[in-house]
Write a protein that holds these residues in place. Structure first.
Motif, short mmCIF file in Angstrom:
data_model
loop_
_atom_site.label_atom_id
_atom_site.label_comp_id
_atom_site.label_asym_id
_atom_site.label_seq_id
_atom_site.Cartn_x
_atom_site.Cartn_y
_atom_site.Cartn_z
N LEU A 176 2.30 1.23 -7.54
CA LEU A 176 2.24 0.11 -6.61
C LEU A 176 0.91 0.10 -5.85
N LEU A 177 0.50 1.26 -5.37
CA LEU A 177 -0.73 1.36 -4.62
C LEU A 177 -1.93 1.03 -5.50
N LEU A 178 -1.94 1.53 -6.72
CA LEU A 178 -3.06 1.32 -7.62
C LEU A 178 -3.21 -0.16 -7.95
N THR A 179 -2.12 -0.80 -8.34
CA THR A 179 -2.20 -2.23 -8.68
C THR A 179 -2.56 -3.07 -7.47
N PHE A 180 -2.08 -2.67 -6.31
CA PHE A 180 -2.40 -3.38 -5.07
C PHE A 180 -3.90 -3.30 -4.78
N TRP A 192 -11.30 4.09 -2.79
CA TRP A 192 -10.06 4.31 -2.03
C TRP A 192 -9.25 5.46 -2.64
N ILE A 193 -9.16 5.49 -3.95
CA ILE A 193 -8.42 6.57 -4.62
C ILE A 193 -9.09 7.91 -4.34
N LEU A 194 -10.42 7.93 -4.43
CA LEU A 194 -11.16 9.16 -4.14
C LEU A 194 -10.94 9.59 -2.70
N GLY A 195 -10.97 8.66 -1.78
CA GLY A 195 -10.74 8.98 -0.37
C GLY A 195 -9.36 9.57 -0.13
N MET A 196 -8.35 8.99 -0.78
CA MET A 196 -6.99 9.52 -0.63
C MET A 196 -6.89 10.94 -1.20
N ALA A 197 -7.59 11.19 -2.30
CA ALA A 197 -7.58 12.54 -2.87
C ALA A 197 -8.20 13.54 -1.91
N VAL A 198 -9.31 13.14 -1.29
CA VAL A 198 -9.99 14.04 -0.35
C VAL A 198 -9.10 14.31 0.86
#
Length: 658
Positions: A176-180, A192-198
């Motif tokens: 859901l987050l990815l498609t959003f 954004w994905i990289l930031g969430m991983a960090v």
């Protein structure tokens, strides 16, 4: 009849056909045998670690699985999003077909075995874990229930489902987050994905180094999401390492080194996850990246058919191995031999192949419950049924009627919880120790008990003696922390770097308060019998004596090595002989021999060395676990109140000399 027999003979080879690479291919994702080989590299260390067959850091295999899952799932989602065909309903249908059938069979088998053999308290705990697993919350349940590395996990056959819960929660949120993000932030969604991983990594690092949040870091998604997101980031930026052959080869080799190093070097005392988890996770990512456009040497190695075979059945293999180990350990009193544990792993592999062939693949290939409504109905029914069973187990208190009342009485081992509290470093520095006896605080201290959890286990006997002799005692104890100057205890529940100042505070207190007698008690064989440790112990006793106190040192109490209340209860339920339960003199002497010369040296210095072993001898000439119908240990090694009471004659001289 002849036609039926002919059909059976024709069908038999297919029934026992080994897993085929072709049957696992998906049109939406190019099959890579090296990734199945990487799954084998992940699951084998986990099995060896749980079976205690080496691989002290084998638990990192789960982290490798997380990276693989993040990569494979993200690759599928991104391809479908690019094609305009992504659907959460389709996505979850695939997840249900992949996860639930084999898992449901394993959970059902666990419930059947538990009904037959589990004691009521253990059965109730299992019931709660079944409900948590059914509701995709097993990681929350085990987070609240204790540490992954605790000895008590050997009675939790569904402990390993915590990792499935983490993945399931990720599957719920990430698509859901990815498609959003792709739709609303088309230019920056990767950042954004990289930031969430960090952020997730930072949470994991902070919590893993916090004594209050280590379990949170281990079990929960916020501190684990970065591991799956590494795989997702790799799927987003794929092909870069392997575009250059030298870079791909270097990546594959480095990845293999990182994983193998983690498996062989890490152990239960490693702060994990967090910084340490970077090694296996980056290792897995490098191996995947090394073969994205062409197979590297490591990729070709992992594509070797035996590795691929193990990888194909890695999911049911992971599901079956831990319950099997728990079942057999639960049923038999003594530590399983290496050969037995190897046989159990072989049995797990057989069950995994059968589960893959007759349960998982029929669901995934839509031969069983092929319709979408059918598979979602199956998921709903299974969830409701497991929750209903769990509710019934809890409501009927584990169905104690399965055992006699007399047998169940042995499972209620007596422990004085008020004497199990830890003394912090701050309390030690201010002289705030646990009081023993009922004498007023203005009275001089006749006895100081100093040690680890084994000191706390004998405190009840000393408390009674203090009361009988109207003397004042105190206890300075902290679990897994050796009562030794200069030594840094490394166990995860110990004081760790605070161990030396704690010991110094105790010595200072002895001198300041003019304590008359000091009894030093510990689980000595748990600590390294190095020359440094022995010298530190000698210096500790010398410091106690120089402070004006008489030093007493208690040798190891015989340890049966099995959960005594549980084994005694099961022995009673089948009319067995308690006198056969215990540890032989030879085994105890082997465990106690490492510090033999040190104890002799302490005695020559003027300290009194006390040996508790003879008080546990039974009619069979072994150190038993029951006496006068009382259970003497409340777990594998700590004494109950009754067990400690046996040592009162041994401790009486400490009070008669006053």
């Amino acid at each position: 009849m002849r036609r039926i027999m002919q059909k059976c003979r024709q069908a038999r080879p297919a029934c026992f056909k080994m897993p085929s690479i072709e049957t696992t291919r998906k049109s939406s994702f190019q099959y890579r045998p090296d990734i199945d080989g990487l799954r084998a590299l992940a699951v084998i260390p986990v099995l060896l670690y749980h079976a205690k067959l080496g691989c002290s850091g084998g638990f990192v295999g789960v982290d490798v699985f997380f990276v693989i899952s993040g990569y494979v799932i993200s690759s599928l989602i991104l391809r479908e999003v690019a094609a305009g065909s992504f659907s959460m309903v389709n996505f979850w249908e695939r997840r249900i077909r992949r996860i639930m059938p084999a898992l449901s069979v394993v959970v059902a088998a666990v419930l059947v075995m538990a009904w037959l053999f589990w004691l009521p308290d253990d059965f109730q705990l299992l019931g709660k874990s079944v409900m948590a697993q059914a509701l995709m919350a097993a990681n929350f349940f085990f987070w609240k229930g204790g540490n992954y590395f605790d000895p008590g996990v050997e009675t939790k056959p569904l402990l390993h489902t915590w990792s499935l819960a983490v993945e399931e929660q990720f599957y719920l949120l990430f698509p859901l987050l990815l498609t959003f993000l792709i739709r609303l932030r088309p230019a920056t969604w990767k950042r954004w994905i990289l930031g969430m991983a960090v952020v997730s990594l930072v949470i994991g690092v902070i919590c893993s180094y916090s004594s209050n949040n280590q379990r949170l870091a281990f079990y929960l998604l916020p501190s684990r999401a970065w591991e799956l997101l590494i795989g997702a980031l790799l799927a987003m930026h794929g092909g870069r390492f392997s575009a250059s052959k030298p870079a791909g080869e270097a990546a594959g080799f480095l990845g293999m080194v990182l994983i193998c190093w983690s498996v062989l070097v890490f152990d239960e005392n490693t702060h994990f996850p967090g910084v340490a988890a970077l090694a296996p996770c980056l290792g897995a990512a490098l191996i995947i990246a090394s073969s994205e456009t062409r197979l590297s040497v490591v990729g070709r190695l992992l594509s070797f058919k035996p590795f691929v075979f193990i990888g194909l059945v890695s999911y049911p293999l992971y599901l079956w191995h831990w319950p099997l180990l728990v079942w057999v350990k639960y049923l038999f009193a003594y530590e399983l031999s290496a050969g037995t544990r190897l046989l159990l792993l072989a049995g797990s592999l057989l069950l995994a192949v059968l589960s893959w062939r007759f349960v998982e693949m029929p669901f995934r290939q839509r031969r069983w419950l092929g319709g979408r409504r059918q598979i979602f109905a199956f998921a709903g029914v299974v969830t409701v049924v497991f929750c209903a069973f769990s509710f019934a187990i809890g409501s009927f208190e584990g169905f104690p009627s399965r055992f006699s009342a007399k047998a169940l009485a042995y499972s209620d081992a007596h422990v004085r919880l008020e004497l199990q509290k830890e003394v912090s470093l701050e309390q030690a520095k201010s002289g705030q120790f646990m009081e023993l006896g009922s004498a007023p605080s203005s009275q001089p201290i006749s006895l100081l008990l100093w040690g680890d959890s084994h000191a706390k286990a004998i405190a009840s006997a000393l408390d009674e003696l203090c009361k009988e002799h109207s003397q004042r005692g105190v206890m300075a104890a902290y679990s897994a922390t050796a009562p030794v100057l200069n030594y840094v205890s490394t166990h995860r529940i110990s004081l760790r770097e605070k161990s030396p100042p704690f010991a110094e505070a105790v010595i200072a207190f002895i001198a300041k308060e003019h304590v008359k007698n000091v009894l030093i008690s510990a689980r000595w064989h748990m600590y390294p019998a190095s020359a440094e440790f022995k010298e530190d112990l000698i210096q500790t006793v010398r410091a106690v004596m120089n402070s004006g106190a008489h030093a007493y040192v208690l040798r190891d109490v015989p340890e049966p090595g099995f959960d005594v209340p549980r084994v005694v209860t099961r022995t009673a339920s089948r009319g067995g002989d308690f006198e056969t339960l215990g540890i032989t003199k030879e085994k105890h002497q082997q465990a106690d021999a490492a510090l033999e010369q040190t104890f002799e040296q302490l005695a020559q210095m003027g300290a009194t060395v006390l040996d508790p072993a003879e008080f546990f001898l039974n009619s069979r000439g072994i150190y038993g676990v029951t006496k006068n119908d009382d259970v003497l240990n409340f777990d594998t090694d700590h004494l109950t109140v009754e067990g400690a009471a046996l040592l009162k004659p041994l401790f009486s001289p400490l009070f008669q000399a006053q």
